[in-house]
Scaffold this active site. Structure first.
Site, PDB file in Angstrom:
ATOM      1  N   GLY A 238      -1.740 -14.072 136.784  1.00 34.91           N
ATOM      2  CA  GLY A 238      -0.534 -14.885 135.094  1.00 34.91           C
ATOM      3  C   GLY A 238      -0.594 -16.261 135.411  1.00 34.91           C
ATOM      4  N   GLY A 239      -1.034 -17.551 136.218  1.00 32.51           N
ATOM      5  CA  GLY A 239      -0.748 -18.149 137.183  1.00 32.51           C
ATOM      6  C   GLY A 239      -0.975 -19.488 136.161  1.00 32.51           C
ATOM      7  N   ASP A 265      -5.994 -14.934 135.897  1.00 36.14           N
ATOM      8  CA  ASP A 265      -5.131 -15.294 134.332  1.00 36.14           C
ATOM      9  C   ASP A 265      -6.613 -14.655 133.016  1.00 36.14           C
ATOM     10  OD1 ASP A 265      -3.876 -15.528 132.489  1.00 36.14           O
ATOM     11  OD2 ASP A 265      -2.527 -17.478 133.657  1.00 36.14           O
ATOM     12  N   HIS A 311       9.075 -12.182 131.488  1.00 34.45           N
ATOM     13  CA  HIS A 311       9.793 -11.843 130.841  1.00 34.45           C
ATOM     14  C   HIS A 311       9.911 -12.016 129.281  1.00 34.45           C
ATOM     15  CE1 HIS A 311      10.546 -16.584 130.172  1.00 34.45           C
ATOM     16  NE2 HIS A 311       9.393 -16.272 129.934  1.00 34.45           N
TER      17      HIS A 311
END
Length: 403
Positions: A238-239, A265, A311
């Site tokens: 997910g960069g 991603d 998060h």
């Protein structure tokens, strides 16, 4: 008893460059903010909350859309009048003047003469650092603004329950449509671009570079101990635009084989990503949804890196993400590096607590304490090796391996 003149004299000349390092600057910033709050009256505080912040954001967005900051920079960036800005942009000089006065009142630009304004470091950043300007674009005006306005009504509707479902939370409430935040971002090209840029500036300014938190030379050393294997060094899950892989490459150039850094991603998030470097590309781009099993090409890497990914998701969803990753890791060799804030048990950073409410408002997610990180990681068969902390004690890297 300190007089106003004494205080003003002491504060003059202090700016962001007055400190030995960023940790010292942040310590001073927080102390100044606390003093600022103590000296303000309740009315002063309410004025900032309800008038200043919304009005100034509206002015910034309007002037940016009108091309004021861009044309100003292109004209040389020297002090300028509103009439000159009218000639450069075609926007009404009176409108520009009213908004520039408002920005000057907040010390965002400096009035240096009659109807004449100079740029501050903030104003220069709007054009000197393109991702910075995107913080005032679609990310704020299509997501942050309306979402925060709706949050109290949503929580009242739920009888004040803590949100835990990213597919049925405040975002769906105020938009009146299904789909989580990332569905929304992917469906909106402007928002997708601004969101990617917002993540870049977040990496630049809100978290210490991961190569300064974690001993990344150990990644190189562990891989060089297996010279016959052709596995990735780092897989950035997910960069986004690959900003974290670029930091790794810049730190270890000469020790990073071609194609050994993998950026993963969704296809929509990888559009227009440029990861080319002089002398060939060490970074390869591969589409992947982290809710699905990982391809063989990225299995057994030394490090799987997640920067502010988990998060974004409540615990149950975060577990699903990690459960897909664990089978790709080699026991005794692979490491998961989670670059996130760790909420202190006492007097947590104001920056972190604001981010916590942001996660609540748009994703039914949260910033996590050390105990919560350990519980999450251990629930999927991983073991926390160490939590690497910074001087500020907010952004950290949770290092984990297969237990």
């Amino acid at each position: 008893m300190t007089t106003a003149d004494q205080l003003i004299s002491n504060l003059k000349g202090i700016d962001a460059t007055s400190f030995a390092n960023d940790a010292e600057r942040i310590r001073a910033r927080d102390a100044i903010f606390e003093a600022f709050r103590r000296h303000k009256s309740p009315w002063d505080i309410a004025w900032d909350h309800n008038w200043v912040n919304p009005a100034i954001n509206a002015c910034i967005k309007t002037l940016s859309d009108a091309g004021v900051f861009t044309k100003w920079a292109e004209a040389g960036g020297e002090p300028i009048t509103c009439s000159q800005l009218e000639n450069l942009t075609g926007a009404d000089a009176l409108l520009i003047r009213r908004m520039m006065r408002a920005l000057a009142g907040q010390c965002l630009v400096t009035e240096v003469g009659h109807d004449t304004y100079a740029r501050t470091p903030w104003a220069k950043a709007l054009t000197g650092n393109p991702p910075f300007a995107c913080l005032y674009g679609a990310t704020y005006h299509e997501v942050m603004g309306p979402g925060f306005v709706a949050l109290p009504s949503y929580l009242k509707k739920t009888n004040y329950r803590n949100p835990t479902d990213c597919n049925d939370c405040n975002l769906q409430f105020w938009r009146g449509q299904p789909g989580n935040l990332f569905d929304f971002i992917q469906s909106n090209p402007l928002l997708r671009s601004d969101f990617n840029d917002a993540m870049v500036i977040h990496s630049q300014s809100n978290l210490m570079p991961w190569v300064d938190v974690y001993p990344t030379e150990t990644i190189i050393a562990a891989a060089e101990a297996r010279p016959t294997q052709t596995r990735p060094l780092v897989v950035d899950v997910g960069g986004g635009k690959g900003h974290d892989l670029k930091k790794f490459l810049a730190t270890h150039r000469g020790h990073v084989p071609a194609g050994s850094l993998v950026l993963l991603d969704l296809p929509e998030m990888l559009k227009d990503v440029d990861v080319e470097f002089e002398g060939g590309s060490a970074i390869i781009v591969q589409t992947h949804d982290f809710f699905n099993p990982y391809p063989d090409s990225v299995k057994g890497a030394r490090a799987y890196f997640m920067h502010t990914v988990l998060h974004d998701w409540p615990d149950e969803t975060a577990r699903q993400i990690l459960q897909q990753l664990v089978p790709a890791m080699e026991k005794g060799y692979s490491r998961l590096l989670i670059h996130e804030h760790v909420v202190s048990s006492e007097r947590p950073s104001a920056r972190v607590t604001v981010l916590d409410i942001t996660m609540m408002a748009f994703l039914a997610a949260a910033e996590r304490t050390e105990e919560q990180w350990r519980d999450l990681v251990e629930s999927v068969g991983l073991r926390v090796v160490k939590i690497w902390r910074t001087v500020q004690g907010t952004d950290s890297i949770v290092e984990a391996e297969v237990s």
